[in-house]
Design a protein around this motif. Structure first.
Motif, short mmCIF file in Angstrom:
data_model
loop_
_atom_site.label_atom_id
_atom_site.label_comp_id
_atom_site.label_asym_id
_atom_site.label_seq_id
_atom_site.Cartn_x
_atom_site.Cartn_y
_atom_site.Cartn_z
N MET A 143 -0.16 -6.65 11.05
CA MET A 143 -0.64 -7.41 9.89
C MET A 143 0.13 -8.72 9.73
N VAL A 165 -5.89 -3.43 14.61
CA VAL A 165 -4.83 -2.55 14.11
C VAL A 165 -4.58 -2.83 12.63
N ALA A 166 -4.57 -4.14 12.27
CA ALA A 166 -4.33 -4.51 10.88
C ALA A 166 -5.44 -3.97 9.98
N LEU A 167 -6.68 -4.02 10.47
CA LEU A 167 -7.79 -3.52 9.66
C LEU A 167 -7.62 -2.04 9.36
N ILE A 183 1.60 -0.97 12.37
CA ILE A 183 0.47 -1.60 11.69
C ILE A 183 0.96 -2.80 10.87
N MET A 206 -8.70 -8.39 -3.21
CA MET A 206 -8.18 -8.28 -1.85
C MET A 206 -7.70 -6.87 -1.60
N PRO A 207 -8.03 -6.31 -0.44
CA PRO A 207 -7.53 -4.98 -0.14
C PRO A 207 -6.04 -5.03 0.12
N ARG A 208 -5.32 -4.01 -0.32
CA ARG A 208 -3.89 -3.96 -0.02
C ARG A 208 -3.69 -3.54 1.43
N PRO A 209 -2.61 -3.89 2.09
CA PRO A 209 -1.52 -4.74 1.65
C PRO A 209 -1.94 -6.20 1.54
N PHE A 262 3.97 -1.43 3.44
CA PHE A 262 3.82 -0.08 2.91
C PHE A 262 5.06 0.27 2.11
N ARG A 299 0.85 -1.17 0.00
CA ARG A 299 0.00 0.00 0.00
C ARG A 299 0.89 1.23 0.00
N THR A 320 -14.26 -3.56 3.78
CA THR A 320 -12.86 -3.81 4.09
C THR A 320 -12.34 -2.65 4.93
N GLY A 339 -4.96 -0.55 8.86
CA GLY A 339 -3.93 -0.35 7.85
C GLY A 339 -4.34 -0.78 6.47
N ARG A 340 -5.48 -1.44 6.36
CA ARG A 340 -5.86 -1.95 5.04
C ARG A 340 -6.67 -0.94 4.27
N GLU A 341 -6.69 -1.17 2.98
CA GLU A 341 -7.50 -0.31 2.13
C GLU A 341 -8.98 -0.46 2.46
N SER A 342 -9.70 0.64 2.39
CA SER A 342 -11.16 0.57 2.48
C SER A 342 -11.70 0.67 1.08
N LEU A 343 -11.98 -0.48 0.51
CA LEU A 343 -12.36 -0.50 -0.90
C LEU A 343 -13.82 -0.12 -1.07
N ALA A 384 -9.35 -11.03 3.30
CA ALA A 384 -8.09 -11.75 3.39
C ALA A 384 -6.93 -10.81 3.10
N ASN A 385 -5.75 -11.14 3.62
CA ASN A 385 -4.56 -10.42 3.18
C ASN A 385 -3.51 -11.36 2.61
N LEU A 397 -4.62 -7.15 17.43
CA LEU A 397 -3.83 -7.19 16.19
C LEU A 397 -4.74 -7.04 14.97
#
Lengths: 671, 299
Positions: free
Chosen positions: A21, B39-41, A17, A81-84, A128, A6, B204, B43-47, A57-58, B36
């Protein structure tokens, strides 16, 4: 993570973060968790959570080499799938058009754990990046097509007007690639009967010659024109209204009779009546406002016998919001003019008589509740199945030409990851029959025991998938754990685990409310070509093991059930697990079939083996010790054609249970 | 001050739910994994889905969270430890939770995808099954307390908890609450096995985080409602009142989150049949019985 990272500078917060992940990996498995388990991967023990949709999912976990169609579908899943996001490939030779894997390993549990450790490092460091490359692949190309909001069957590659009603076509995104993606794309129902002119514009062809006529838009009754043409608001053809003679102010009955008597299209057309889009019981012979809600009345073709029809069913649902299925709303179209009466008029009605929007939703090839690789495209009428299309993305003929027997056996087994041992057995037997050799009794029995062990593992794997589909998480976990512990276990370990396995199966049968969920669902009528546990669950004595001297020596007798529904199939598989446990105990020895040296044989051989899903049939042709052709008939081929009838008009959850209860394997099916 | 304590309880409660749910779903008890994941969510893209109804798509998670928070506001942890002690608290709770339906239908409609939309409409059907079974047991509870105030309802149970006074209403309310919070086996709108996430399927990143948080708040609000209406709220010996409320709520949430997974997901048709043919007559019988007892016995 070239395509997976990302955009962003690696600040302290982002490092934190990314670290989270790396520890919270959530995998979307292709072709599916059933294949992962059959290959001996214990994803939960490795610390991977499974995602039901690529959106959550990542990690895209690729298990084994995927056939090309499946790789295209996996590419779509990856793009969703959303990045990352990262790719973890185990035992995969080639991934294209997917980007290169971020971590790879051999197709074993050890390989998975090691690759996962690599992947965690990659994610922690590369989630990132300051500069990222967009991922693009031919499988992802979409094109814009144009469709009419009123006539979804009208699809054009260019903007323009609808040939039926003249409305401006609206842009809509469509997939350019053929393989079914996971992502449901709502598409306009392509199943409507061919253009039947809407009542609202039914008169558009009848221009009045002598009497003064006015024209109006069927959607915008405030648009009145003295000349034919297009509506300035939406571009639809204007339709003639029967203009009231100037100065004639009366609205009484006489006018109507008068009017109709002198109407120029008495003979050929039905008189125009007007109704309220919200209150179909309001019928007026003249345009105006609805006395109940004040809406403009819209013209309908008078059908005296049909005043109480289904047209005004409230269930017509969301079709009214044309903006939803088609993209941006058109300026000037007020939504309430998209009357449900008009919009649902020409739609096909399902068995329950309700007219709803039909949407085509792909289930598979990576749907969590179905076997991986099975592409089920369901056209849904509300939440009931209106049409079914089944496709195997992992099918195709068996490549055999020029292979040595040993190579062929490996290749053939790998082409059916869900029943590799049974297929090894099948290939070995066919080759031996071609060479007219036979293994000694001890080897034959040990091989049969290996096939039985795989039957237990396969049925447990089915149980895990089925439990996941029906929401029984504990059962899924237990069944998966038992499958993994038994599928490579030696005889004494199987014997040691038999008691706990039987206790588990007992608990499975006693699950509360299971009967309410399964009984009566997925029944296949008599006389249909069913095989394997599905046939035996409806009392058909169909078993390739019956009459086989190896099994006779082990005291095998066909176990059958009654009922033939999803519940009977569950019980049948539980019974067969118990039976296979006994057979293995009696066989005392177990060895995975290995091809014998058959020399430079020329000839044809065939064999039939009762795989966990039913009898599979293989014909091989050899020339000088090398394979020439191999013709394979997988057991699921018999069932796949029954699917459409089986789930027709079923509610979606019931339909998926019915499909799941068949334990289909799409591997090796005719493409 | 009391607001701060309540917010802290709310946060810890929501986290507890995440831990228990993770344990129920993945079979592992981990105190850190929900943190975790959260926090990970972030950092993810919100599509955004392809052609979404942007307003519905964006508003649904927020609306769901607001509905949950409003419902929490009328749950008393102890005398005086309540955000809003309304005279019509029980009614307000019901009104706030009505927006759960609206939010889920918006979440299903917004992303313009098949799974989500079926999930949203499924919840509409589910609503028809559970809605009356939320309202009617509350009616019987209010009859005994002679008040709709949640604190009055708790104090009315000083002699005997409602779970013993009206066990039928308790069972119906718990089942309806599980339907409202779409907990298994009534998780029809997101049905992981047959809708691949349903209403959640297209969310997301941050939006998904809000959606999941909102659901936890709703579960917490419902657990608080069950404790308030049936389990005597803060009433209990030895410990301070708030401790009793918290303990009871934790037990109720654990039971709600774990027991439902022992049975298969209920079919929509079966749910509706059970709700109307069985649930509503039983709820009426409950009201009648409570009325008779309230007239005859003085407790």
């Amino acid at each position: 993570m070239m395509h997976g990272a990302r955009t962003g500078m690696r600040t302290g917060l982002r490092r934190l973060i990314a670290g989270a992940m790396a520890r919270d990996l959530c995998a979307f498995v292709v072709p599916g968790s059933d294949v992962a388990r059959a290959r001996g991967l214990d994803l939960a023990r490795a610390g991977l959570h499974l995602a039901a949709t690529p959106r959550h999912a990542n990690v895209l976990l690729v298990v084994g080499t995927l056939p090309p169609d499946l790789r295209d579908a996996a590419t779509v899943a990856y793009a969703q799938m959303p990045r990352p996001r990262a790719i973890l490939a185990l035992g995969a030779d080639t991934l294209a058009p997917l980007p290169a894997a971020d971590a790879t390993g051999p197709l074993t549990q050890v390989g998975l754990v090691a690759a996962l450790a690599d992947l965690r490092r990659v994610v922690a460091n590369g989630a990132f990046a300051a500069k990222v490359t967009d991922f693009d692949a031919p499988a992802l190309q979409t094109r814009i097509e144009y469709t009419c909001p009123m006539h979804p069957e009208v699809i054009s590659d260019e903007p323009g007007n609808c040939p039926i009603c003249g409305m401006t076509l609206m842009p809509k995104e469509a997939s350019a690639s053929s393989p079914a993606a996971h992502q449901p794309k709502q598409s306009a129902p392509a199943h409507q009967p061919p253009a039947v002119a809407h009542a609202a514009h039914g008169h558009s062809t009848h221009t009045a010659a002598e009497t003064p006529a006015q024209y109006t838009c069927p959607m915008h009754l405030e648009v009145i024109s003295d000349e034919p043409g297009n509506c300035p608001k939406c571009g639809m053809f204007l339709v003639p209204v029967d203009a009231k003679p100037v100065g004639h102010s009366g609205h009484d009955h006489h006018d109507h009779h008068d009017h109709h008597d002198h109407s120029k299209h008495v003979a050929t057309e039905t008189p125009t009546q007007y109704t309220c889009p919200m209150h179909p019981e309001v019928i007026s012979d003249e345009p105006g406002s609805c006395p109940k809600c004040g809406m403009f009345l819209v013209p309908v073709e008078a059908k005296p016998e049909d005043h109480s029809g289904h047209d005004h069913d409230g269930h017509a649902g969301h079709e009214g919001h044309a903006g939803h299925s088609g993209g941006p709303a058109i300026d000037g179209i007020e939504p309430h003019f998209m009357s449900m009466v008009n919009l649902t008029r020409d739609m096909p009605a399902s068995a329950d008589g309700l007219k709803m929007e039909w949407i085509e939703v792909p289930f598979g090839p990576f749907f969590p509740g179905l076997p991986g690789g099975l592409g089920l495209t369901l056209t849904l009428d509300g939440d009931a199945i209106a049409e079914t299309r089944v496709q195997s993305l992992v099918g195709g003929s068996i490549a055999a030409d020029g292979l040595t027997p040993a190579e062929f056996v490996e290749r053939f087994a790998d082409q059916s990851p869900l029943c590799r041992v049974a297929n090894r057995q099948l290939a070995c037997l066919a080759l031996e029959n071609a060479a007219s050799v036979a293994p000694d009794a001890r080897t034959a029995t040990a091989r049969a025991a290996a096939v039985e062990r795989e039957r237990i593992a396969s049925h447990l794997g089915w149980l895990a998938s089925f439990a996941a589909q029906t929401g029984l998480v504990w059962m899924e976990r237990r069944a998966a754990a038992k499958q993994l512990s038994i599928q490579a276990a030696p005889v004494d370990q199987i014997a040691a685990n038999a008691a706990s396995l039987r206790a588990f199966l007992h608990r499975v049968r006693k699950t509360p409310l299971l009967r309410a969920k399964l009984a009566g669902n997925g029944r296949i009528g008599e006389g249909k070509p069913v095989v394997g546990p599905v046939a035996r669950a409806q009392g058909v004595q169909s078993d390739a093991r019956a009459g086989d001297w190896v099994y006779d020596a082990l005291g095998f007798q066909v176990v059958t059930g009654t009922g033939g529904d999803a519940l009977a199939r569950l019980h049948q598989r539980c019974d067969e697990i118990n039976q296979s446990l006994e057979l293995i105990a009696r066989a005392k020895e177990l060895s995975v079939p290995e091809p014998q040296n058959i020399g430079t044989v020329t000839g044809q051989g065939q064999a039939t083996v009762e795989t966990p899903r039913g009898a599979a049939h293989l014909v091989v042709e050899l020339l000088g010790g090398k394979l020439v052709t191999a013709t394979y008939r997988p057991p699921s081929a018999a069932h796949i054609d029954l699917l459409a009838d089986l789930i027709q008009a079923q509610e979606i959850a019931d339909a998926l249970v019915a499909v799941g209860s068949l334990d289909l394997s799409p591997w090796g099916l005719p493409a | 001050m009391s607001i701060a304590i309540l917010l802290l309880t709310l946060t810890l409660g929501a986290y507890f739910i995440a831990v228990i749910e993770g344990w129920a779903v993945h079979g592992r008890f981990s105190l850190t994994r929900p943190a975790l994941s959260a926090v990970a969510l972030f950092g993810r893209e919100s599509l955004l889905a392809r052609t979404p109804d942007r307003l519905f798509f964006e508003a649904a998670p927020v609306l769901l969270l607001v509905a949950g928070l409003l419902a929490v506001a009328v749950i008393p942890l102890a005398p005086g430890l309540i955000i809003a002690d309304l005279a019509t608290g029980a009614l307000f709770l019901n009104a706030a939770l009505a927006y759960v339906l609206v939010a889920l239908i918006m979440a299903g409609w917004g992303p313009n995808g098949g799974y989500a939309m079926i999930g949203g409409w499924r919840f509409l059907g589910q609503f028809i099954a559970y809605a009356m079974l939320i309202v009617m047991p509350i009616t019987a509870v209010a009859m005994r307390a002679e008040s709709l105030s949640t604190t009055m309802i708790v104090t009315s149970q000083a002699d005997l908890w409602n779970v013993f006074y009206q066990p039928l209403g308790f069972v119906l309310f718990v089942l309806a609450a599980m339907g409202l919070a779409w907990l298994p086996p009534l998780d029809l709108p997101n049905a992981p096995g047959d809708l691949a996430g349903g209403v959640e399927a297209e969310y997301t990143g941050v939006r998904l985080a809000v959606l999941r948080l909102a659901r936890m708040v709703i579960i917490l609000a419902l657990a608080g409602a069950i404790v308030t209406f049936y389990l005597g709220g803060w009433l209990g010996p030895w410990l301070p009142g708030w401790a009793w409320s918290v303990i009871k709520m934790l037990v109720v949430t654990t039971v709600m989150l774990t027991t439902g997974r022992l049975v298969p997901r209920v079919r929509e048709a079966d749910l509706l049949a059970a709700g109307w043919k069985l649930g509503i007559p039983l709820a009426l019988a409950n009201i009648f019985l409570v009325g008779v007892i309230a007239l005859v016995v003085d407790i």
